[in-house]
Design a protein around this motif. Structure first.
Motif, PDB file in Angstrom:
ATOM      1  N   LEU A  17       0.731  68.689  60.344  1.00  0.00           N
ATOM      2  CA  LEU A  17       0.316  69.374  59.114  1.00  0.00           C
ATOM      3  C   LEU A  17      -1.001  70.103  59.314  1.00  0.00           C
ATOM      4  CD1 LEU A  17       1.187  66.798  56.327  1.00  0.00           C
ATOM      5  CD2 LEU A  17       2.295  68.973  56.770  1.00  0.00           C
ATOM      6  N   SER A  18      -1.938  69.480  59.994  1.00  0.00           N
ATOM      7  CA  SER A  18      -3.235  70.128  60.186  1.00  0.00           C
ATOM      8  C   SER A  18      -3.118  71.331  61.102  1.00  0.00           C
ATOM      9  CB  SER A  18      -4.262  69.132  60.726  1.00  0.00           C
ATOM     10  OG  SER A  18      -3.918  68.727  62.024  1.00  0.00           O
ATOM     11  N   THR A  19      -2.256  71.295  62.112  1.00  0.00           N
ATOM     12  CA  THR A  19      -2.095  72.455  62.977  1.00  0.00           C
ATOM     13  C   THR A  19      -1.354  73.572  62.265  1.00  0.00           C
ATOM     14  OG1 THR A  19      -0.119  71.504  63.980  1.00  0.00           O
ATOM     15  CG2 THR A  19      -2.202  71.164  65.136  1.00  0.00           C
ATOM     16  N   ALA A  20      -0.480  73.235  61.313  1.00  0.00           N
ATOM     17  CA  ALA A  20       0.205  74.269  60.539  1.00  0.00           C
ATOM     18  C   ALA A  20      -0.800  75.036  59.684  1.00  0.00           C
ATOM     19  CB  ALA A  20       1.293  73.647  59.666  1.00  0.00           C
ATOM     20  N   GLU A  21      -1.793  74.346  59.138  1.00  0.00           N
ATOM     21  CA  GLU A  21      -2.825  75.026  58.353  1.00  0.00           C
ATOM     22  C   GLU A  21      -3.658  75.933  59.244  1.00  0.00           C
ATOM     23  OE1 GLU A  21      -5.112  72.095  56.350  1.00  0.00           O
ATOM     24  OE2 GLU A  21      -3.423  71.364  55.177  1.00  0.00           O
ATOM     25  N   ASP A  22      -3.947  75.497  60.468  1.00  0.00           N
ATOM     26  CA  ASP A  22      -4.724  76.322  61.392  1.00  0.00           C
ATOM     27  C   ASP A  22      -3.980  77.602  61.732  1.00  0.00           C
ATOM     28  OD1 ASP A  22      -6.637  74.377  61.383  1.00  0.00           O
ATOM     29  OD2 ASP A  22      -6.018  73.478  63.283  1.00  0.00           O
ATOM     30  N   ARG A  23      -2.663  77.533  61.873  1.00  0.00           N
ATOM     31  CA  ARG A  23      -1.882  78.728  62.197  1.00  0.00           C
ATOM     32  C   ARG A  23      -1.906  79.735  61.067  1.00  0.00           C
ATOM     33  NH1 ARG A  23       2.870  75.225  63.887  1.00  0.00           N
ATOM     34  NH2 ARG A  23       2.116  74.381  65.826  1.00  0.00           N
ATOM     35  N   SER A  24      -1.980  79.252  59.826  1.00  0.00           N
ATOM     36  CA  SER A  24      -1.983  80.175  58.696  1.00  0.00           C
ATOM     37  C   SER A  24      -3.294  80.958  58.629  1.00  0.00           C
ATOM     38  CB  SER A  24      -1.742  79.422  57.391  1.00  0.00           C
ATOM     39  OG  SER A  24      -2.840  78.579  57.102  1.00  0.00           O
ATOM     40  N   GLU A  25      -4.325  80.500  59.328  1.00  0.00           N
ATOM     41  CA  GLU A  25      -5.605  81.188  59.322  1.00  0.00           C
ATOM     42  C   GLU A  25      -5.681  82.304  60.361  1.00  0.00           C
ATOM     43  OE1 GLU A  25      -8.979  78.645  59.362  1.00  0.00           O
ATOM     44  OE2 GLU A  25      -8.066  77.234  57.991  1.00  0.00           O
ATOM     45  N   ALA A  54     -12.684  88.317  54.515  1.00  0.00           N
ATOM     46  CA  ALA A  54     -12.685  88.053  53.073  1.00  0.00           C
ATOM     47  C   ALA A  54     -11.843  86.824  52.756  1.00  0.00           C
ATOM     48  CB  ALA A  54     -12.156  89.271  52.321  1.00  0.00           C
ATOM     49  N   LYS A  55     -10.719  86.657  53.436  1.00  0.00           N
ATOM     50  CA  LYS A  55      -9.872  85.477  53.218  1.00  0.00           C
ATOM     51  C   LYS A  55     -10.598  84.207  53.630  1.00  0.00           C
ATOM     52  CE  LYS A  55      -5.517  87.910  53.872  1.00  0.00           C
ATOM     53  NZ  LYS A  55      -4.365  88.087  54.773  1.00  0.00           N
ATOM     54  N   ARG A  56     -11.310  84.265  54.757  1.00  0.00           N
ATOM     55  CA  ARG A  56     -12.031  83.075  55.230  1.00  0.00           C
ATOM     56  C   ARG A  56     -13.170  82.719  54.289  1.00  0.00           C
ATOM     57  NH1 ARG A  56     -10.984  85.480  60.302  1.00  0.00           N
ATOM     58  NH2 ARG A  56     -12.956  86.584  60.262  1.00  0.00           N
ATOM     59  N   THR A  57     -13.919  83.707  53.829  1.00  0.00           N
ATOM     60  CA  THR A  57     -15.075  83.421  52.980  1.00  0.00           C
ATOM     61  C   THR A  57     -14.672  83.060  51.557  1.00  0.00           C
ATOM     62  OG1 THR A  57     -15.399  85.754  52.460  1.00  0.00           O
ATOM     63  CG2 THR A  57     -16.625  84.871  54.328  1.00  0.00           C
ATOM     64  N   ALA A  58     -13.504  83.527  51.117  1.00  0.00           N
ATOM     65  CA  ALA A  58     -13.052  83.219  49.754  1.00  0.00           C
ATOM     66  C   ALA A  58     -12.819  81.728  49.576  1.00  0.00           C
ATOM     67  CB  ALA A  58     -11.784  83.997  49.428  1.00  0.00           C
ATOM     68  N   ARG A  59     -12.406  81.058  50.639  1.00  0.00           N
ATOM     69  CA  ARG A  59     -12.181  79.614  50.558  1.00  0.00           C
ATOM     70  C   ARG A  59     -13.477  78.862  50.327  1.00  0.00           C
ATOM     71  NH1 ARG A  59     -10.115  79.117  55.726  1.00  0.00           N
ATOM     72  NH2 ARG A  59      -9.123  81.120  55.807  1.00  0.00           N
ATOM     73  N   HIS A  60     -14.605  79.458  50.664  1.00  0.00           N
ATOM     74  CA  HIS A  60     -15.902  78.825  50.483  1.00  0.00           C
ATOM     75  C   HIS A  60     -16.611  79.335  49.226  1.00  0.00           C
ATOM     76  CE1 HIS A  60     -15.452  77.070  54.414  1.00  0.00           C
ATOM     77  NE2 HIS A  60     -15.203  78.268  54.917  1.00  0.00           N
ATOM     78  N   GLY A  61     -15.920  80.130  48.434  1.00  0.00           N
ATOM     79  CA  GLY A  61     -16.479  80.620  47.184  1.00  0.00           C
ATOM     80  C   GLY A  61     -17.360  81.847  47.329  1.00  0.00           C
ATOM     81  N   ASN A  62     -17.294  82.508  48.469  1.00  0.00           N
ATOM     82  CA  ASN A  62     -18.102  83.708  48.686  1.00  0.00           C
ATOM     83  C   ASN A  62     -17.196  84.929  48.721  1.00  0.00           C
ATOM     84  OD1 ASN A  62     -20.340  82.035  49.046  1.00  0.00           O
ATOM     85  ND2 ASN A  62     -19.977  81.876  51.236  1.00  0.00           N
ATOM     86  N   PRO A  63     -17.105  85.680  47.632  1.00  0.00           N
ATOM     87  CA  PRO A  63     -16.241  86.859  47.650  1.00  0.00           C
ATOM     88  C   PRO A  63     -16.799  87.945  48.565  1.00  0.00           C
ATOM     89  CG  PRO A  63     -17.478  86.781  45.609  1.00  0.00           C
ATOM     90  CD  PRO A  63     -17.778  85.508  46.357  1.00  0.00           C
ATOM     91  N   LEU A  64     -15.902  88.605  49.268  1.00  0.00           N
ATOM     92  CA  LEU A  64     -16.285  89.687  50.174  1.00  0.00           C
ATOM     93  C   LEU A  64     -15.431  90.890  49.830  1.00  0.00           C
ATOM     94  CD1 LEU A  64     -17.760  90.765  52.695  1.00  0.00           C
ATOM     95  CD2 LEU A  64     -15.960  89.724  54.068  1.00  0.00           C
ATOM     96  N   THR A  65     -16.087  92.016  49.577  1.00  0.00           N
ATOM     97  CA  THR A  65     -15.367  93.223  49.186  1.00  0.00           C
ATOM     98  C   THR A  65     -15.824  94.410  50.026  1.00  0.00           C
ATOM     99  OG1 THR A  65     -17.005  93.715  47.482  1.00  0.00           O
ATOM    100  CG2 THR A  65     -15.069  92.454  46.795  1.00  0.00           C
TER     101      THR A  65
END
Length: 72
Positions: A17-25, A54-65
């Motif tokens: 399961l944890s490696t499946a999440e890594d692949r989605s990144e 932007a996808k990576r930073t959005a998970r941490h609550g930092n919007p990037l535009t």
């Protein structure tokens, strides 16, 4: 013995399961050179790279535009 086997199967399931999440990144972008400026003040090589960040930073609550086309 069966308990050890059950624990091993559970650990393998959690690992998969944890490696499946890594692949989605994984974010694959072409190497086209079309500079864009992000709201974080960083110049990205193309809009795809900006969107990946932007996808990576959005998970941490930092919007990037996108601020503008071209370098910052």
């Amino acid at each position: 013995m069966r308990l050890c086997a059950l624990i091993a199967v559970c650990l393998l399931a959690l690992l998969s399961l944890s490696t499946a999440e890594d692949r989605s990144e994984i974010c694959a972008c072409t190497r086209n050179f079309e500079l864009v400026c992000g709201s974080d003040g960083i110049t990205y090589p193309n809009p795809c790279e900006l969107n990946c960040s932007a996808k990576r930073t959005a998970r941490h609550g930092n919007p990037l535009t996108l601020v503008k086309a071209g370098p910052c």
